[in-house]
Enzyme design. Structure first.
Site, PDB file in Angstrom:
ATOM      1  CB  VAL A  21      -4.239  -1.240  -2.026  1.00 26.73           C
ATOM      2  CG1 VAL A  21      -3.871  -2.641  -2.453  1.00 26.73           C
ATOM      3  CG2 VAL A  21      -3.480  -0.189  -2.212  1.00 26.73           C
ATOM      4  CB  ILE A  74      -4.640   6.527  -1.592  1.00 24.97           C
ATOM      5  CG1 ILE A  74      -4.400   7.995  -1.893  1.00 24.97           C
ATOM      6  CG2 ILE A  74      -6.184   6.216  -1.625  1.00 24.97           C
ATOM      7  CD1 ILE A  74      -4.930   8.928  -0.649  1.00 24.97           C
ATOM      8  CG  HIS A  75      -1.920   3.230   3.461  1.00 29.53           C
ATOM      9  ND1 HIS A  75      -0.867   2.476   3.435  1.00 29.53           N
ATOM     10  CD2 HIS A  75      -1.753   4.310   4.130  1.00 29.53           C
ATOM     11  CE1 HIS A  75       0.129   3.358   4.010  1.00 29.53           C
ATOM     12  NE2 HIS A  75      -0.587   4.521   4.339  1.00 29.53           N
ATOM     13  CG  ASP A  76      -7.889   2.427   4.016  1.00 31.02           C
ATOM     14  OD1 ASP A  76      -7.150   1.597   4.455  1.00 31.02           O
ATOM     15  OD2 ASP A  76      -8.282   3.315   4.853  1.00 31.02           O
ATOM     16  CB  THR A  98      -1.104  -0.104   1.168  1.00 37.74           C
ATOM     17  OG1 THR A  98      -0.222   0.127   2.429  1.00 37.74           O
ATOM     18  CG2 THR A  98      -2.000  -1.269   1.128  1.00 37.74           C
TER      19      THR A  98
END
Ligand code: RIB
Ligand code: CA
Length: 317
Positions: free
Chosen positions: A250, A246-248, A200
Site C-alpha cells: 500500500v 498485501i499490506h506492505d 491495508t
C-alpha cells in the site's frame, strides 16, 4: 519533482513485503536506492537472504544492508514473530524460498543504519523512506543522524491502525515489535503517511488475481503465485476469508499513484505503558487541540491496487 522519486525500502521481508519490493522496482516513478532489512516476520538474517533472493529473481541490482535484530529496548534478543512464521511460512516466503537459488554473497558491507545515512547524503534530492517492518532501523537513523532529517522527504509506512490490532487487540504487528521506535518516528517531525490496517486490510488479492499474475508475469509471476498459496491458507485459518492481504504494497502503491488511497491528517501517538493497549496507535482524527503529525490512510481503491500489480508483473515478463 522532476525524475523518479528516490526511495530506500526497509523491510522484514515476508510475503507482502515481497510484493511491495516487486511493485517498487517495476515502477518508473520510483528509483530504489537501497534495501535495508530488519527482524519481524523472520529474523534479520533470514530477511536479508530473502531480500537478496527476491532481487535476484527480479533481476535488479541493488545493495542490501542488514539491520537490527531486535527492538530498541528490552532484551536485545534475536527476534522473529510467531504470527510472522504462521502467516508467511518458516522462511518468510510462503515456504517457497527454497525454490529460489541461494545467493552467492549474503554478507552486506555496512549496517542498515549507516547505509541509509550514506545513501541519503549522496542523493541529489530528498529521499523517501518506505517502512515495511518494525521501525527500529529508521528510529536509529533519526536518533543517530538528526542532521539528515531535512534530507528526508517523508516516510511512507505500513503500520498501526486507528481502531484495532492484528497481533494484540489494539496493536498492529509492526508497531507491536518495537513501540518505542514507532513513537520516535512519529514524534520526529518528518512527514509521515501511515498506512494502517483500516486501509491495508482492503488491499487483498483473491484467487483470480493471483492467476492473472501467474499468467502475465513470467517466472516472477509464477514464483509469486506459488509463494502466496500458504499465505492464503494461513489467512483463511485466521480470518475465515480466502484472501491474501498485501499490506506492505500500500505505501509503495501510494508513492506511485497517490489516488490509490484516501488519507486524512491525524495526531498519532503510541501507547507505551498500557497494560492491555501497549503499542496501540492512538489516533486523533479530529485534531481540535493538536496539530496533526501524520496522514493516516483509511480507504483504498482496490481495483486500482490490483491493476497496478498486474501492470507491474507485466513489466517482468
Ligand atoms: O501488520 C501487517 C505487517 O505485519 C506487514 O508489514 C507484514 O509484513 C507483517 O510484518
Ligand atoms: Ca512487513
Amino acid at each position: 519533482m522532476n525524475g523518479p522519486i528516490p526511495v530506500i525500502i526497509d523491510t522484514d521481508i515476508g510475503v507482502d513485503d515481497a510484493y511491495a519490493v516487486m511493485l517498487a522496482f517495476s515502477s518508473p516513478v520510483l528509483k530504489v536506492l537501497g534495501v535495508t532489512t530488519s527482524y519481524g516476520n523472520v529474523s534479520a538474517d533470514d530477511s536479508t537472504v530473502n531480500a537478496i533472493k527476491i532481487l535476484e529473481l527480479l533481476e535488479k541490482r541493488c545493495r542490501v544492508a542488514k539491520g537490527e535484530e531486535g527492538p530498541l529496548f528490552g532484551k536485545r534478543r534475536r527476534y522473529s514473530s510467531s504470527r510472522g512464521s504462521f502467516l508467511h511460512g518458516k522462511d518468510g516466503l510462503g515456504n517457497k524460498a527454497y525454490t529460489l537459488p541461494s545467493p552467492l554473497h549474503v554478507e552486506t558491507h555496512e549496517d542498515a543504519v549507516s547505509y541509509m545515512a550514506q545513501l541519503i547524503r549522496k542523493s541529489d534530492t530528498k529521499v523517501t523512506l518506505v517502512a515495511l517492518g518494525p521501525m527500529t532501523n529508521i528510529a536509529l537513523l533519526l536518533l543517530t543522524y538528526p542532521e539528515l532529517k531535512n534530507r528526508i522527504d517523508g516516510i511512507a509506512m505500513m503500520g498501526g491502525s486507528a481502531y484495532g490490532g492484528n497481533t494484540l487487540p489494539a496493536g498492529e504487528a509492526n508497531i507491536v515489535a518495537d513501540p518505542e521506535a514507532a513513537q520516535i518516528v512519529l514524534q520526529s517531525g518528518v512527514r509521515i503517511v501511515m498506512c494502517g490496517l483500516e486501509c491495508t486490510e482492503k488491499a487483498y488479492f483473491i484467487k483470480d488475481d493471483l492467476e492473472m499474475f501467474r499468467l502475465v508475469g513470467g517466472s516472477v509471476g509464477r514464483f509469486y503465485y506459488d509463494m502466496t498459496q500458504d499465505y492464503m491458507n494461513a489467512t483463511e485459518k485466521l480470518t475465515g476469508s480466502r484472501r491474501a492481504v498485501i499490506h506492505d504494497s500500500v505505501p509503495v502503491a501510494w508513492l506511485i499513484n497517490p489516488s490509490v488511497i484516501k488519507a486524512k491528517p491525524c495526531y498519532i501517538e503510541i501507547d507505551l505503558s498500557g497494560q492491555y493497549t501497549r503499542a496501540c496507535t492512538v489516533t486523533d482524527e479530529f485534531c481540535i487541540d493538536r496539530k496533526p503529525n501524520a496522514m493516516m490512510a483509511f480507504e483504498l481503491d482496490r481495483d486500482l491496487f490490483v491493476r497496478m500489480h498486474i501492470e507491474a508483473f507485466r513489466r517482468y515478463r
